[in-house]
Every structure is written in structure tokens, then in C-alpha cells.
Design a protein around this motif. Structure first.
Motif, PDB file in Angstrom:
ATOM      1  N   LEU A  32      -1.499  -3.516   5.265  1.00 37.05           N
ATOM      2  CA  LEU A  32      -0.951  -4.696   4.591  1.00 37.05           C
ATOM      3  C   LEU A  32      -1.674  -5.968   5.034  1.00 37.05           C
ATOM      4  CD1 LEU A  32       2.866  -3.940   4.781  1.00 37.05           C
ATOM      5  CD2 LEU A  32       1.575  -4.362   2.674  1.00 37.05           C
ATOM      6  N   LEU A  33      -1.867  -6.117   6.336  1.00 35.17           N
ATOM      7  CA  LEU A  33      -2.519  -7.325   6.844  1.00 35.17           C
ATOM      8  C   LEU A  33      -3.980  -7.407   6.421  1.00 35.17           C
ATOM      9  CD1 LEU A  33      -0.911  -7.463  10.397  1.00 35.17           C
ATOM     10  CD2 LEU A  33      -0.360  -8.887   8.410  1.00 35.17           C
ATOM     11  N   CYS A  34      -4.677  -6.273   6.427  1.00 39.20           N
ATOM     12  CA  CYS A  34      -6.085  -6.275   6.002  1.00 39.20           C
ATOM     13  C   CYS A  34      -6.220  -6.549   4.513  1.00 39.20           C
ATOM     14  CB  CYS A  34      -6.754  -4.950   6.363  1.00 39.20           C
ATOM     15  SG  CYS A  34      -7.062  -4.765   8.128  1.00 39.20           S
ATOM     16  N   SER A  69     -12.937  -8.872   1.441  1.00 33.49           N
ATOM     17  CA  SER A  69     -12.430  -8.563   0.105  1.00 33.49           C
ATOM     18  C   SER A  69     -12.272  -9.858  -0.688  1.00 33.49           C
ATOM     19  CB  SER A  69     -11.112  -7.805   0.183  1.00 33.49           C
ATOM     20  OG  SER A  69     -10.116  -8.588   0.774  1.00 33.49           O
ATOM     21  N   SER A  70     -12.535  -9.788  -1.987  1.00 33.93           N
ATOM     22  CA  SER A  70     -12.543 -11.005  -2.790  1.00 33.93           C
ATOM     23  C   SER A  70     -11.147 -11.421  -3.235  1.00 33.93           C
ATOM     24  CB  SER A  70     -13.440 -10.819  -4.002  1.00 33.93           C
ATOM     25  OG  SER A  70     -12.987  -9.746  -4.784  1.00 33.93           O
ATOM     26  N   SER A  71     -10.321 -10.472  -3.536  1.00 30.09           N
ATOM     27  CA  SER A  71      -8.967 -10.758  -4.002  1.00 30.09           C
ATOM     28  C   SER A  71      -8.218  -9.437  -4.035  1.00 30.09           C
ATOM     29  CB  SER A  71      -8.992 -11.371  -5.400  1.00 30.09           C
ATOM     30  OG  SER A  71      -9.536 -10.442  -6.313  1.00 30.09           O
ATOM     31  N   PHE A  72      -6.929  -9.503  -4.236  1.00 26.42           N
ATOM     32  CA  PHE A  72      -6.224  -8.254  -4.456  1.00 26.42           C
ATOM     33  C   PHE A  72      -5.331  -8.367  -5.666  1.00 26.42           C
ATOM     34  CE2 PHE A  72      -2.996 -10.270  -1.787  1.00 26.42           C
ATOM     35  CZ  PHE A  72      -1.813  -9.878  -2.391  1.00 26.42           C
ATOM     36  N   LEU A  73      -5.123  -7.231  -6.267  1.00 27.11           N
ATOM     37  CA  LEU A  73      -4.325  -7.125  -7.471  1.00 27.11           C
ATOM     38  C   LEU A  73      -3.191  -6.159  -7.166  1.00 27.11           C
ATOM     39  CD1 LEU A  73      -3.975  -7.446 -10.604  1.00 27.11           C
ATOM     40  CD2 LEU A  73      -5.513  -5.502 -10.823  1.00 27.11           C
ATOM     41  N   ALA A  74      -1.967  -6.598  -7.335  1.00 26.94           N
ATOM     42  CA  ALA A  74      -0.828  -5.715  -7.095  1.00 26.94           C
ATOM     43  C   ALA A  74      -0.567  -4.898  -8.352  1.00 26.94           C
ATOM     44  CB  ALA A  74       0.403  -6.523  -6.722  1.00 26.94           C
ATOM     45  N   GLU A  93     -11.457  -6.603 -11.635  1.00 28.21           N
ATOM     46  CA  GLU A  93     -11.871  -5.435 -12.400  1.00 28.21           C
ATOM     47  C   GLU A  93     -13.347  -5.500 -12.753  1.00 28.21           C
ATOM     48  OE1 GLU A  93      -9.488  -4.563 -15.763  1.00 28.21           O
ATOM     49  OE2 GLU A  93      -7.656  -4.411 -14.596  1.00 28.21           O
ATOM     50  N   GLY A  94     -14.061  -4.429 -12.455  1.00 28.81           N
ATOM     51  CA  GLY A  94     -15.454  -4.295 -12.828  1.00 28.81           C
ATOM     52  C   GLY A  94     -16.445  -5.018 -11.939  1.00 28.81           C
ATOM     53  N   SER A  95     -15.994  -5.838 -10.972  1.00 27.90           N
ATOM     54  CA  SER A  95     -16.937  -6.643 -10.198  1.00 27.90           C
ATOM     55  C   SER A  95     -17.435  -5.956  -8.932  1.00 27.90           C
ATOM     56  CB  SER A  95     -16.313  -7.984  -9.846  1.00 27.90           C
ATOM     57  OG  SER A  95     -15.220  -7.796  -8.973  1.00 27.90           O
ATOM     58  N   GLU A  96     -16.661  -5.041  -8.359  1.00 29.87           N
ATOM     59  CA  GLU A  96     -17.059  -4.385  -7.123  1.00 29.87           C
ATOM     60  C   GLU A  96     -16.329  -3.054  -7.006  1.00 29.87           C
ATOM     61  OE1 GLU A  96     -14.197  -6.285  -3.784  1.00 29.87           O
ATOM     62  OE2 GLU A  96     -15.638  -7.670  -4.634  1.00 29.87           O
ATOM     63  N   ASP A  97     -16.799  -2.212  -6.110  1.00 32.33           N
ATOM     64  CA  ASP A  97     -16.084  -0.964  -5.868  1.00 32.33           C
ATOM     65  C   ASP A  97     -14.751  -1.299  -5.218  1.00 32.33           C
ATOM     66  OD1 ASP A  97     -18.147   0.541  -6.892  1.00 32.33           O
ATOM     67  OD2 ASP A  97     -19.074   0.905  -4.946  1.00 32.33           O
ATOM     68  N   PRO A  98     -13.651  -0.889  -5.814  1.00 33.15           N
ATOM     69  CA  PRO A  98     -12.347  -1.286  -5.277  1.00 33.15           C
ATOM     70  C   PRO A  98     -11.943  -0.478  -4.047  1.00 33.15           C
ATOM     71  CG  PRO A  98     -12.047   0.103  -7.190  1.00 33.15           C
ATOM     72  CD  PRO A  98     -13.529  -0.140  -7.047  1.00 33.15           C
ATOM     73  N   VAL A  99     -11.088  -1.091  -3.266  1.00 25.15           N
ATOM     74  CA  VAL A  99     -10.370  -0.398  -2.208  1.00 25.15           C
ATOM     75  C   VAL A  99      -8.911  -0.421  -2.640  1.00 25.15           C
ATOM     76  CG1 VAL A  99      -9.710  -0.395   0.223  1.00 25.15           C
ATOM     77  CG2 VAL A  99     -12.019  -1.064  -0.446  1.00 25.15           C
ATOM     78  N   VAL A 100      -8.263   0.725  -2.582  1.00 27.97           N
ATOM     79  CA  VAL A 100      -6.905   0.873  -3.085  1.00 27.97           C
ATOM     80  C   VAL A 100      -5.981   1.234  -1.930  1.00 27.97           C
ATOM     81  CG1 VAL A 100      -5.433   2.098  -4.724  1.00 27.97           C
ATOM     82  CG2 VAL A 100      -7.838   1.709  -5.265  1.00 27.97           C
ATOM     83  N   ALA A 101      -4.891   0.512  -1.817  1.00 29.00           N
ATOM     84  CA  ALA A 101      -3.858   0.835  -0.832  1.00 29.00           C
ATOM     85  C   ALA A 101      -2.618   1.299  -1.582  1.00 29.00           C
ATOM     86  CB  ALA A 101      -3.533  -0.380   0.025  1.00 29.00           C
ATOM     87  N   ILE A 102      -2.153   2.483  -1.235  1.00 28.22           N
ATOM     88  CA  ILE A 102      -0.957   3.039  -1.860  1.00 28.22           C
ATOM     89  C   ILE A 102       0.090   3.160  -0.761  1.00 28.22           C
ATOM     90  CG2 ILE A 102       0.014   4.964  -3.155  1.00 28.22           C
ATOM     91  CD1 ILE A 102      -2.927   5.625  -3.976  1.00 28.22           C
ATOM     92  N   PHE A 103       1.191   2.440  -0.918  1.00 28.14           N
ATOM     93  CA  PHE A 103       2.245   2.381   0.096  1.00 28.14           C
ATOM     94  C   PHE A 103       3.476   3.145  -0.377  1.00 28.14           C
ATOM     95  CE2 PHE A 103      -0.147  -1.594   0.269  1.00 28.14           C
ATOM     96  CZ  PHE A 103      -0.528  -1.637   1.604  1.00 28.14           C
ATOM     97  N   ASN A 104       4.004   4.021   0.464  1.00 25.62           N
ATOM     98  CA  ASN A 104       5.278   4.668   0.194  1.00 25.62           C
ATOM     99  C   ASN A 104       6.344   3.843   0.907  1.00 25.62           C
ATOM    100  OD1 ASN A 104       7.536   6.213  -0.111  1.00 25.62           O
ATOM    101  ND2 ASN A 104       6.708   8.049   0.824  1.00 25.62           N
ATOM    102  N   CYS A 151       0.982   5.149   4.187  1.00 24.13           N
ATOM    103  CA  CYS A 151       0.122   4.594   3.145  1.00 24.13           C
ATOM    104  C   CYS A 151      -1.206   5.334   3.148  1.00 24.13           C
ATOM    105  CB  CYS A 151      -0.084   3.097   3.318  1.00 24.13           C
ATOM    106  SG  CYS A 151      -1.199   2.656   4.629  1.00 24.13           S
ATOM    107  N   LEU A 152      -1.925   5.164   2.078  1.00 26.44           N
ATOM    108  CA  LEU A 152      -3.260   5.724   1.931  1.00 26.44           C
ATOM    109  C   LEU A 152      -4.174   4.574   1.558  1.00 26.44           C
ATOM    110  CD1 LEU A 152      -5.051   8.291   1.750  1.00 26.44           C
ATOM    111  CD2 LEU A 152      -4.421   8.417  -0.664  1.00 26.44           C
ATOM    112  N   LEU A 153      -5.269   4.433   2.269  1.00 25.24           N
ATOM    113  CA  LEU A 153      -6.249   3.379   1.993  1.00 25.24           C
ATOM    114  C   LEU A 153      -7.530   4.069   1.552  1.00 25.24           C
ATOM    115  CD1 LEU A 153      -6.768   0.309   2.063  1.00 25.24           C
ATOM    116  CD2 LEU A 153      -7.522   0.585   4.431  1.00 25.24           C
ATOM    117  N   VAL A 154      -7.926   3.856   0.296  1.00 24.26           N
ATOM    118  CA  VAL A 154      -9.033   4.591  -0.318  1.00 24.26           C
ATOM    119  C   VAL A 154     -10.091   3.628  -0.828  1.00 24.26           C
ATOM    120  CG1 VAL A 154      -9.668   6.168  -2.190  1.00 24.26           C
ATOM    121  CG2 VAL A 154      -7.474   6.439  -1.042  1.00 24.26           C
TER     122      VAL A 154
END
Length: 160
Positions: A32-34, A69-74, A93-104, A151-154
Motif C-alpha cells: 500500500l505504501l509503495c 511509479s507515475s500514478s496509480f489507478l484504483a 493506460e498504454g504508457s508503461e508496463d503496469p504493476v498491479v496490486a491485488i488486495f484481499n 496481497c499480490l504485487l505483479v
């Protein structure tokens, strides 16, 4: 503040102890903090770090995400089947390879299936588990089962 590992030698409340957070919850906190690019201030005892906590606090991929990271999208509420999950993605979207965080965020294990097209990626990508520092899969969707509060950070790298 990152109250992970050993909280001591004299925590403000109570006796010398280790954190009350599970390892999954510590990973979730750090993720979350990262993702939010928050300042990382360590509130534990650096002289008595165990190997696991040291690896958590010094993960190069996670720290790079926090710095660059440039920004995040919830992307909350992907579908009704994913109730109890919160999903964030970095980058526009489309600007860089995304990093995805999935939180349970639930108290029960949850399964997730997230098509990469929801992140603006068409086609397949190489999926890399940031915390495990290991390949997850190659494909057009992220699929996983998450323990409660985990969580999973991908990192998703587009295939040419």
C-alpha cells in the motif's frame, strides 16, 4: 510508519515485542505504501531485523515502484465474483508496463481473475510476482488465490 519486525527495545505502549501483523499483513502494508508513493519510515528495531523483515524492507522492485511509479489507478470492484478485493494499477493506460496490486480486504480466502485488458494491455504479458521475485505466468490475465488480508504485487511486461 512501518511497524514491522521487532518493535523495541522500548515501544511506546507495552513490552518489547514483535509486530502484531501477520507476514501477509506486513506485505500488504508495504505494498500500500509503495503503490501510493508514501514516505517509508521504519518504526521497528533495525539492529534486530530477521531475514524475512530485512527482505521485505529492501525489496528493490517494490522500492523502485515507490520511487518511480507515475500514478496509480484504483480498479475496485472488478466483478461481483471478486467481492472483498481491491485492485490498484500503476501508470497511465498504454504508457508503461503496469504493476498491479491485488488486495484481499476480507477475512476469507478469495480468488481473483483479472484480464490484462482491464489495465490497457492487449495480448499477453510476462507476469512477475514482485514479493516472491519469481515468474508468475505468461498470459492475458492475472489469476490467483489470496489468503485473508494478503496481497499480490505483479509486474506485467508486455510481449512484443
Amino acid at each position: 510508519m512501518l511497524c514491522v519486525g521487532r518493535i523495541g527495545p522500548r515501544p511506546p505502549h507495552g513490552p518489547d515485542r514483535t509486530t502484531h501483523l501477520t507476514q501477509d499483513e506486513q506485505i500488504t502494508l508495504m505494498t500500500l505504501l509503495c503503490m501510493a508513493r508514501s514516505p517509508l519510515m521504519f518504526g521497528g528495531d533495525p539492529l534486530s531485523l530477521d531475514a524475512w523483515t530485512h527482505a521485505l524492507l529492501t525489496n528493490n522492485d517494490a522500492l523502485a515502484l515507490q520511487r518511480r511509479s507515475s500514478s496509480f489507478l484504483a480498479l475496485t470492484k472488478v466483478s461481483e465474483a471478486n467481492d472483498g478485493l481491491v485492485i490498484w494499477s500503476t501508470g497511465k493506460e498504454g504508457s508503461e508496463d503496469p504493476v498491479v496490486a491485488i488486495f484481499n480486504v476480507s477475512d476469507n480466502a478469495r480468488s481473483v481473475h483479472l484480464p490484462l485488458s482491464r489495465l490497457g494491455l492487449e495480448g499477453s504479458a510476462v507476469l512477475h510476482d514482485v514479493w516472491a521475485n519469481a515468474p508468475l505466468a505468461t498470459g492475458d490475465a492475472i489469476a490467483a488465490k489470496l489468503r485473508p488480508h494478503a496481497c499480490l504485487l505483479v509486474r506485467a511486461t508486455r510481449l512484443p
